[in-house]
Design a protein around this motif. Structure first.
Motif, PDB file in Angstrom:
ATOM      1  N   LEU A   1      55.528  51.714 -68.085  1.00 23.51           N
ATOM      2  CA  LEU A   1      55.438  51.305 -66.678  1.00 23.51           C
ATOM      3  C   LEU A   1      55.872  52.421 -65.747  1.00 23.51           C
ATOM      4  N   LEU A   2      56.939  53.118 -66.063  1.00 26.81           N
ATOM      5  CA  LEU A   2      57.414  54.211 -65.211  1.00 26.81           C
ATOM      6  C   LEU A   2      56.432  55.376 -65.214  1.00 26.81           C
ATOM      7  N   HIS A   3      55.838  55.660 -66.350  1.00 25.90           N
ATOM      8  CA  HIS A   3      54.836  56.731 -66.390  1.00 25.90           C
ATOM      9  C   HIS A   3      53.618  56.378 -65.534  1.00 25.90           C
ATOM     10  N   PHE A   4      53.198  55.125 -65.584  1.00 25.38           N
ATOM     11  CA  PHE A   4      52.074  54.700 -64.746  1.00 25.38           C
ATOM     12  C   PHE A   4      52.436  54.792 -63.271  1.00 25.38           C
ATOM     13  N   THR A   5      53.660  54.460 -62.910  1.00 27.70           N
ATOM     14  CA  THR A   5      54.087  54.538 -61.515  1.00 27.70           C
ATOM     15  C   THR A   5      54.067  55.969 -61.004  1.00 27.70           C
ATOM     16  N   ARG A   6      54.535  56.895 -61.815  1.00 28.23           N
ATOM     17  CA  ARG A   6      54.536  58.289 -61.383  1.00 28.23           C
ATOM     18  C   ARG A   6      53.114  58.829 -61.256  1.00 28.23           C
ATOM     19  N   ARG A   7      52.230  58.440 -62.162  1.00 29.94           N
ATOM     20  CA  ARG A   7      50.838  58.923 -62.072  1.00 29.94           C
ATOM     21  C   ARG A   7      50.131  58.332 -60.859  1.00 29.94           C
ATOM     22  N   SER A   8      50.462  57.110 -60.478  1.00 26.71           N
ATOM     23  CA  SER A   8      49.779  56.469 -59.346  1.00 26.71           C
ATOM     24  C   SER A   8      50.221  57.026 -57.996  1.00 26.71           C
ATOM     25  N   GLY A   9      51.329  57.738 -57.946  1.00 31.62           N
ATOM     26  CA  GLY A   9      51.806  58.297 -56.690  1.00 31.62           C
ATOM     27  C   GLY A   9      52.786  57.432 -55.946  1.00 31.62           C
ATOM     28  N   ALA A  10      53.056  56.231 -56.422  1.00 29.99           N
ATOM     29  CA  ALA A  10      54.034  55.352 -55.771  1.00 29.99           C
ATOM     30  C   ALA A  10      55.445  55.727 -56.200  1.00 29.99           C
ATOM     31  N   VAL A  11      56.397  55.347 -55.367  1.00 30.43           N
ATOM     32  CA  VAL A  11      57.812  55.624 -55.667  1.00 30.43           C
ATOM     33  C   VAL A  11      58.627  54.343 -55.672  1.00 30.43           C
ATOM     34  N   ALA A  12      57.967  53.192 -55.800  1.00 32.63           N
ATOM     35  CA  ALA A  12      58.675  51.909 -55.790  1.00 32.63           C
ATOM     36  C   ALA A  12      57.967  50.951 -56.731  1.00 32.63           C
ATOM     37  N   ILE A  13      58.762  50.106 -57.380  1.00 28.50           N
ATOM     38  CA  ILE A  13      58.272  49.052 -58.262  1.00 28.50           C
ATOM     39  C   ILE A  13      58.816  47.731 -57.745  1.00 28.50           C
ATOM     40  N   ALA A  14      57.939  46.769 -57.540  1.00 26.01           N
ATOM     41  CA  ALA A  14      58.332  45.445 -57.048  1.00 26.01           C
ATOM     42  C   ALA A  14      58.370  44.470 -58.215  1.00 26.01           C
ATOM     43  N   VAL A  15      59.505  43.801 -58.388  1.00 24.79           N
ATOM     44  CA  VAL A  15      59.681  42.806 -59.441  1.00 24.79           C
ATOM     45  C   VAL A  15      60.278  41.549 -58.828  1.00 24.79           C
ATOM     46  N   GLU A  16      60.141  40.448 -59.550  1.00 20.08           N
ATOM     47  CA  GLU A  16      60.732  39.194 -59.103  1.00 20.08           C
ATOM     48  C   GLU A  16      62.213  39.161 -59.424  1.00 20.08           C
ATOM     49  N   ASP A  17      62.986  38.602 -58.518  1.00 21.00           N
ATOM     50  CA  ASP A  17      64.423  38.449 -58.724  1.00 21.00           C
ATOM     51  C   ASP A  17      64.656  37.156 -59.498  1.00 21.00           C
ATOM     52  N   LEU A  18      64.343  37.186 -60.810  1.00 25.37           N
ATOM     53  CA  LEU A  18      64.424  35.993 -61.643  1.00 25.37           C
ATOM     54  C   LEU A  18      65.841  35.769 -62.132  1.00 25.37           C
ATOM     55  N   ASP A  19      66.179  34.508 -62.384  1.00 26.57           N
ATOM     56  CA  ASP A  19      67.482  34.139 -62.923  1.00 26.57           C
ATOM     57  C   ASP A  19      67.288  32.849 -63.706  1.00 26.57           C
ATOM     58  N   PHE A  20      67.313  32.965 -65.044  1.00 24.00           N
ATOM     59  CA  PHE A  20      67.114  31.813 -65.900  1.00 24.00           C
ATOM     60  C   PHE A  20      68.425  31.335 -66.515  1.00 24.00           C
ATOM     61  N   THR A  21      69.560  31.601 -65.878  1.00 22.49           N
ATOM     62  CA  THR A  21      70.835  31.231 -66.478  1.00 22.49           C
ATOM     63  C   THR A  21      71.016  29.734 -66.580  1.00 22.49           C
ATOM     64  N   ASP A  22      70.428  28.957 -65.665  1.00 21.64           N
ATOM     65  CA  ASP A  22      70.595  27.514 -65.699  1.00 21.64           C
ATOM     66  C   ASP A  22      69.284  26.796 -66.029  1.00 21.64           C
ATOM     67  N   GLY A  23      68.310  27.510 -66.565  1.00 23.33           N
ATOM     68  CA  GLY A  23      67.014  26.898 -66.788  1.00 23.33           C
ATOM     69  C   GLY A  23      66.663  26.656 -68.230  1.00 23.33           C
ATOM     70  N   ALA A  24      67.617  26.788 -69.165  1.00 26.24           N
ATOM     71  CA  ALA A  24      67.293  26.611 -70.570  1.00 26.24           C
ATOM     72  C   ALA A  24      67.466  25.171 -71.026  1.00 26.24           C
ATOM     73  N   GLY A  25      67.938  24.296 -70.186  1.00 29.13           N
ATOM     74  CA  GLY A  25      68.200  22.926 -70.590  1.00 29.13           C
ATOM     75  C   GLY A  25      66.963  22.052 -70.508  1.00 29.13           C
ATOM     76  N   ARG A  26      67.005  20.939 -71.239  1.00 32.85           N
ATOM     77  CA  ARG A  26      65.881  20.023 -71.261  1.00 32.85           C
ATOM     78  C   ARG A  26      65.699  19.329 -69.922  1.00 32.85           C
ATOM     79  N   GLU A  27      66.793  19.148 -69.171  1.00 34.75           N
ATOM     80  CA  GLU A  27      66.685  18.440 -67.903  1.00 34.75           C
ATOM     81  C   GLU A  27      65.966  19.276 -66.852  1.00 34.75           C
ATOM     82  N   GLN A  28      65.877  20.594 -67.058  1.00 40.38           N
ATOM     83  CA  GLN A  28      65.239  21.455 -66.073  1.00 40.38           C
ATOM     84  C   GLN A  28      63.736  21.553 -66.301  1.00 40.38           C
ATOM     85  N   PHE A  29      63.297  21.616 -67.581  1.00 44.13           N
ATOM     86  CA  PHE A  29      61.895  21.838 -67.885  1.00 44.13           C
ATOM     87  C   PHE A  29      61.299  20.766 -68.783  1.00 44.13           C
TER      88      PHE A  29
END
Length: 544
Positions: free
Chosen positions: A358-386
């Motif tokens: 991913l970093l190699h592709f970013t450098r070849r594309s000319g961009a200097v930023a990668i956008a990702v989701e601010d995910l947090d699954f700390t409370d999502g492993a239970g049966r009551e959530q999903f």
């Protein structure tokens, strides 16, 4: 739009605050025997200090730390005693944070089960009204009520331990301790397990000291690669150097960040070292770590000036799309696959390989930023959530969100690439709604994950996720004027009509300009001469 939460603003993730490098030590049998004996003696002192600290609980005072250090100085040394007590304090604090996190998780699970039990059996959920779904059957309602009582008992025990300041810490690891009772299933012998247990409980770590020679007086590595340690008082007879030190025959060579490490030790800046033994491979390693100077994060506008590479993280691959500064997808979608099955080392290697691509592709594309989701699954492993989907719960629980974020931030910092975290709300739904079908062609199929990556990138750039608002009535031509959402939210009039520039819109030129006028006919209007055959002169003369 009622009931939808407002997404948070994107932000640039700060880089790593410390650096850690590791290399292998090729020891002779004599050096390995000395290090093993030193590690066992200091490990027993660390276990004793942890027991004393745990018995003190929350009633300990500042003087107790000094008393514990004095008690350990006699059998070891003042510096070893300081390292042991510092490590014990950090381990106790980590266990306390784990207690707080467990209590918060238990409260969340109890609240969800109570909401479900309060609903009638078979009742459906109502997200707008904030009502949870009821149990499917009476048997499920009974099982949930039993689980509720079990969780309440666990919460009471955790709260009691928190109040008294008691923690449960296993030096060597709880997983390895439980493996002692399942040696046959693990394919291990009792002798191999005993060696692994003793190696895990050894203590061979020392914090750095600025101003001391090579940045560490207890475990010292010179710029020439010479490794020496300060022996405890019980092993002073094994010293082969002045001041109770033991110099190993091996030479330490760091293949990575060697120049940065050498600059620190030449300037006598603090460097911490840890020596450990891998029993399964029968190898010794030394790890050097130090703190980095805090680097201020780039503003979001500066990081996104050249576009962004948006990433949608999934269970088996990273869906990647390149977007320009205006929010338009550029090029073809990319996918970097990895396999999260197997051991922890295998999963870590798979993630590292995918992030490197991913970093190699970013450098070849000319961009200097990668956008990702601010995910947090700390409370999502239970049966009551999903719900009852066991496969999806297993997928969420094993997804390494924290490790992926930390590793991506540390690897991107070395490539001078900024990481922009965005709110993950509705990115998959809105991306599929607005971008999956328009980006699909006869030769290229756009997946839901590729469309979600486009939505993530547009949110990072400050654009709305939707492609374009519909033109106003009466039709979809330019007669009335388009409205466009292809602008930043702070742009005035971005939802208004396009400004009309003065002058003709037919491509004609002013008179006496010396240029020929272009074709002013509309070639795509039915009935126009442009769509007929070429005109020819008939045999009859033209009438008057």
């Amino acid at each position: 739009m009622g009931g939808l939460r407002v997404p948070a603003a994107p932000f640039v993730v700060s880089g790593p605050a410390a650096v850690s490098i590791r290399t292998r030590l090729r020891l002779s049998p004599a050096d390995a025997a000395v290090l093993t004996e030193v590690g066992r003696i200091l490990g027993s002192l660390a276990s004793r200090d942890l027991a004393v600290m745990s018995r003190q609980g929350r009633d300990r005072e500042a003087a107790s730390w000094a008393a514990r250090k004095r008690a350990l100085t006699a059998p070891s040394s003042a510096r070893w005693a300081g390292s042991v007590t510092k490590a014990t304090q950090d381990q106790w604090a980590l266990a306390r944070r784990g207690q707080a996190a467990e209590a918060a998780w238990l409260r969340g699970q109890i609240a969800r089960i109570e909401d479900r039990l309060s609903r009638p059996v078979g009742a459906k959920s109502d997200k707008r009204a904030g009502l949870a779904r009821g149990c499917a059957t009476r048997a499920e309602w009974h099982a949930k009520s039993r689980r509720l009582h079990a969780l309440r008992d666990r919460l009471a025990a955790v709260q009691e331990a928190w109040t008294e300041g008691r923690v449960r810490v296993v030096r060597g690891g709880r997983k390895l301790a439980r493996l002692r009772h399942h040696l046959t299933e693990a394919g291990l012998s009792r002798h191999v397990w005993r060696e692994r247990w003793q190696a895990a409980r050894m203590f061979l770590a020392a914090d750095g000291e600025s101003g001391k020679r090579c940045g560490n007086e207890t475990i010292r590595v010179t710029d020439a690669g010479q490794l020496s340690i300060r022996l405890p008082a019980a092993l002073a007879h094994a010293a082969n150097a002045p001041h109770g030190r033991y110099v190993l025959d091996t030479t330490v060579v760091f293949p990575y960040r060697a120049e940065e490490w050498r600059d620190r030790i030449v300037a006598d800046r603090a460097v911490a070292y840890r020596i450990h033994h891998d029993v399964l491979r029968d190898r010794w390693y030394v790890t050097a770590s130090w703190r980095r100077a805090a680097v201020p994060a780039l503003p979001v506008e500066a990081a996104l000036a050249r576009g962004v590479v948006a990433v949608d993280m999934n269970d088996d691959h990273l869906a990647v799309r390149r977007l320009d500064a205006h929010g338009n997808p550029v090029g073809r979608p990319r996918s970097f696959a990895y396999d999260l099955s197997g051991s922890a080392q295998h999963r870590d290697a798979q993630l590292r390989h995918a992030l490197t691509r991913l970093l190699h592709f970013t450098r070849r594309s000319g961009a200097v930023a990668i956008a990702v989701e601010d995910l947090d699954f700390t409370d999502g492993a239970g049966r009551e959530q999903f719900g009852r989907n066991k496969r999806f719960r297993r997928l969420v629980s094993r997804f390494p969100t924290a490790r992926l974020r930390v590793r991506l931030a540390s690897m991107a910092a070395e490539q001078d690439v900024a990481i922009v975290a965005v709110d993950p709300a509705y990115t998959s739904q809105w991306g599929a709604q607005h971008w999956q079908q328009p980006l699909t062609t006869a030769t290229r199929k756009t997946t839901r994950h590729d469309a979600a990556a486009v939505a993530i990138g547009r949110r990072a750039l400050g654009h709305p996720i939707r492609r374009r608002t519909a033109p106003p009535p009466p039709d979809r031509s330019d007669r009335v004027g388009h409205r466009t959402g292809q602008a930043r939210p702070e742009t005035r009039g971005r939802e208004g009509t396009r400004p009309r520039f003065p002058g003709p819109r037919t491509g004609s030129v002013p008179p006496a300009s010396g240029a020929k006028a272009g074709d002013q006919r509309a070639p795509n209007r039915w009935g126009h001469a442009a769509e007929r055959v070429s005109w020819q002169q008939g045999i009859f003369p033209l009438g008057r």
